[in-house]
Design a protein around this motif. Structure first.
Motif, mmCIF file in Angstrom:
data_model
loop_
_atom_site.group_PDB
_atom_site.id
_atom_site.type_symbol
_atom_site.label_atom_id
_atom_site.label_comp_id
_atom_site.label_asym_id
_atom_site.label_seq_id
_atom_site.Cartn_x
_atom_site.Cartn_y
_atom_site.Cartn_z
ATOM 1 N N GLU A 1 0.833 -1.204 0.000
ATOM 2 C CA GLU A 1 0.000 0.000 0.000
ATOM 3 C C GLU A 1 0.871 1.260 0.000
ATOM 4 O O GLU A 1 0.518 2.276 -0.619
ATOM 5 C CB GLU A 1 -0.925 -0.011 1.217
ATOM 6 N N GLU B 1 -1.026 -1.994 -7.512
ATOM 7 C CA GLU B 1 -2.358 -2.217 -6.956
ATOM 8 C C GLU B 1 -2.743 -3.691 -7.021
ATOM 9 O O GLU B 1 -3.397 -4.209 -6.109
ATOM 10 C CB GLU B 1 -3.387 -1.369 -7.727
ATOM 11 N N ALA C 1 -0.927 -5.383 -4.193
ATOM 12 C CA ALA C 1 -1.570 -5.063 -2.920
ATOM 13 C C ALA C 1 -2.892 -5.807 -2.774
ATOM 14 O O ALA C 1 -3.229 -6.292 -1.687
ATOM 15 C CB ALA C 1 -1.806 -3.558 -2.821
#
Length: 546
Positions: free
Chosen positions: A249, A313, A316
């Motif tokens: 993140e 992303e 994550a």
């Protein structure tokens, strides 16, 4: 040098649900002459895997190779199944010999009776002695249906350990066993010469295994040690995943910030170029070339940013999904305001069944009473007497609050109805959204709430039953008959945490000392002696948390 020959070999096993969704896949392992623990969340397929190893079921893919004779203890024996077992002698396949002995003692001279007895003249006395040594009624012709869950379990285990098996698969063998029974089981496992696959959530038993395997939807994870080692490794894994999620993140945030800085610099250069164009200090052709180059660079940076951001992303998201898999589920319990101080009074109460003494008890609001005593002394009978299902032999009983009773076989649930329908019927004050939220907290999300209860594992049924028990309106006395028997390790701890927050009164039957300690019992009643004592803190063992 002796070569290692595994008793059981599983190769790339995969099983799917009837609707085609995978249950588990890529399950491979070998089992030798040691005690191996098999753990995993409720519903992941542990009992299904046992069926594959026994060749009672066939996998969608993969194979099982077995080199020896396997004995099996199934997880749950319902009352109707016990009826089919007949007497203890029938179950042990010795009834014909014992009946022949009795006929000879009464004067029979038939050769058929002597043929049945052969050289087993001491069979009756020997069996009675062994039954008594195990804490069972010393009556070979006692019906199995009249035995308690713990007594029947010990009888089944004794038959397995004395038979000629190379390997044993024991599915939740300590369910219903009292403290003495669990120690007897540990002694039997330690003395067994073959291999054992122990499917269990019993932290005490799992301390005695040499390896733990955890079944997941994607395969088997091996932990080379007992429960303490396993719990330590699980905690380290959880911390590592949390750290990885935080780093992923952070990387997404850094990419976004870097992109924002690049955009701000590009805007500043564009402003400077416009000023130069307006001032006429530089040739127009040069400025046009610089503008085109800047636009191309900005376009390339935008594509590069999109790629880097998408990759970060995605990473994550994968790590978060992995964290959700190991993140504890929740079982929340409604709180009620205190209305009365005394909720239950028993005066010189004698149970109709069991070996308990006369009981005198006054239960106050907030009390947490643990019922103890050997299997068959009447613990479950006492709970059924409190509910009114069984009348007492003598004595007086007065209950001033509503009751919610959960037995060992989840009989409050309708097996033919769906999870959601059961919750709606048993928790009528809750809205549809509240019921779905409750179910999701226990792992039943989206379409899973439409599954019929009959399709759920024992642990999953217990979770739904506990949702019902814990969401009763108003002040309620909870009567819990071994609610932890079919819960996985994580769910046991979650249930204990939920019960700790419950402000009302409860009466608990459980043979798991760790679970009893975790919910914070403050009173103990030993039915075998009819006396109350303080919680036996010396008997509790400390294990790592998972």
């Amino acid at each position: 040098m002796t070569l290692y020959h595994p008793s059981i070999l599983a190769q790339s096993l995969a099983v799917s649900h009837d609707n085609g969704d995978p249950l588990f896949s890529n399950v491979s392992f070998s089992l030798g002459r040691q005690i191996t623990g098999l753990v995993g969340r409720n519903g992941v397929g542990k009992s299904v895997l046992a069926g594959l190893l026994l060749e009672q079921e066939m996998p969608d893919s993969g194979q099982v190779i077995c080199n020896g004779k396997i004995g099996y203890l199934s997880q749950l024996t319902q009352y109707q199944d016990r009826q089919d077992l007949g007497t203890i002698a029938d179950f042990l396949d010795i009834a014909a010999r014992l009946k022949a002995l009795r006929r000879i003692e009464k004067g029979s001279c038939k050769q058929a009776d002597f043929d049945l007895v052969e050289d087993g003249w001491g069979a009756w006395d020997s069996l009675c002695f062994q039954l008594q040594a195990m804490g069972l009624p010393p009556d070979p012709f006692k019906q199995c249906s009249s035995l308690s869950g713990g007594e029947l379990t010990r009888l089944m285990l004794w038959q397995l350990f004395r038979a000629d098996y190379d390997y044993l698969i024991l599915d939740e063998p300590s369910n219903h066993l009292d403290r003495a029974g669990r120690q007897w089981l540990i002694d039997q496992m330690s003395g067994f010469e073959g291999g054992i696959l122990l499917i269990s959530h019993d932290r005490l038993l799992l301390e005695y295994v040499e390896e733990i395997m955890e079944l997941t939807p994607k395969g088997i994870r091996h932990y080379g040690g007992n429960y303490s080692f396993y719990a330590q490794q699980k905690e380290l894994q959880h911390v590592a995943i949390e750290r990885s999620v935080a780093n992923a993140e952070k990387q997404v945030l850094q990419i976004r910030k870097q992109h924002q800085r690049n955009q701000e610099k590009a805007q500043q250069r564009a402003v400077q170029g416009n000023k130069a164009r307006q001032s006429g200090s530089q040739p127009k052709m040069l400025l046009d070339g610089m503008k085109q180059s800047a636009q191309l660079s900005a376009s390339a940076r935008k594509v590069q940013f999109a790629q880097h951001l998408s990759q970060a992303e995605h990473k994550a998201s994968e790590l978060k999904a992995k964290l959700i898999q190991v993140k504890p589920q929740q079982i929340m319990i409604n709180q009620s305001e205190k209305r009365v101080s005394s909720v239950l009074t028993l005066v010189a109460l004698q149970l109709r069944y069991g070996d308990s003494k006369a009981i005198n008890l006054s239960l106050q609001y907030g009390d947490r009473l643990h019922l103890t005593g050997n299997n068959g002394c009447g613990k479950s009978t006492l709970l059924k007497t409190i509910t009114g299902e069984i009348t007492p032999a003598i004595g007086h009983l007065n209950c001033t609050t509503q009751l919610c009773y959960l037995d060992q076989h989840f009989s409050l649930l309708d097996e033919q109805q769906s999870v959601l329908d059961n919750l709606h019927q048993l928790c009528p004050a809750k809205t549809q959204i509240e019921l779905r939220t409750m179910a999701a907290g226990a792992g039943f999300r989206r379409e899973r709430v439409e599954l019929p209860v009959a399709a759920l594992s024992g642990g999953e049924r217990m979770k739904i039953a506990m949702l019902v028990v814990s969401h009763q309106e108003g002040e309620t006395l909870l009567l819990l008959d071994e609610p932890d028997n079919h819960l996985d390790l994580e769910s046991k701890q979650l249930l204990a945490q939920a019960l700790v927050t419950y402000q009302g009164s409860l009466i608990l039957i459980s043979h798991d000392d760790v679970f009893v300690k975790e919910i914070g019992v403050n009173r103990t009643l030993n039915l075998a002696v009819g006396k109350e004592s303080a919680p036996d803190k010396a008997s509790f063992s400390e294990y790592g948390s998972y």
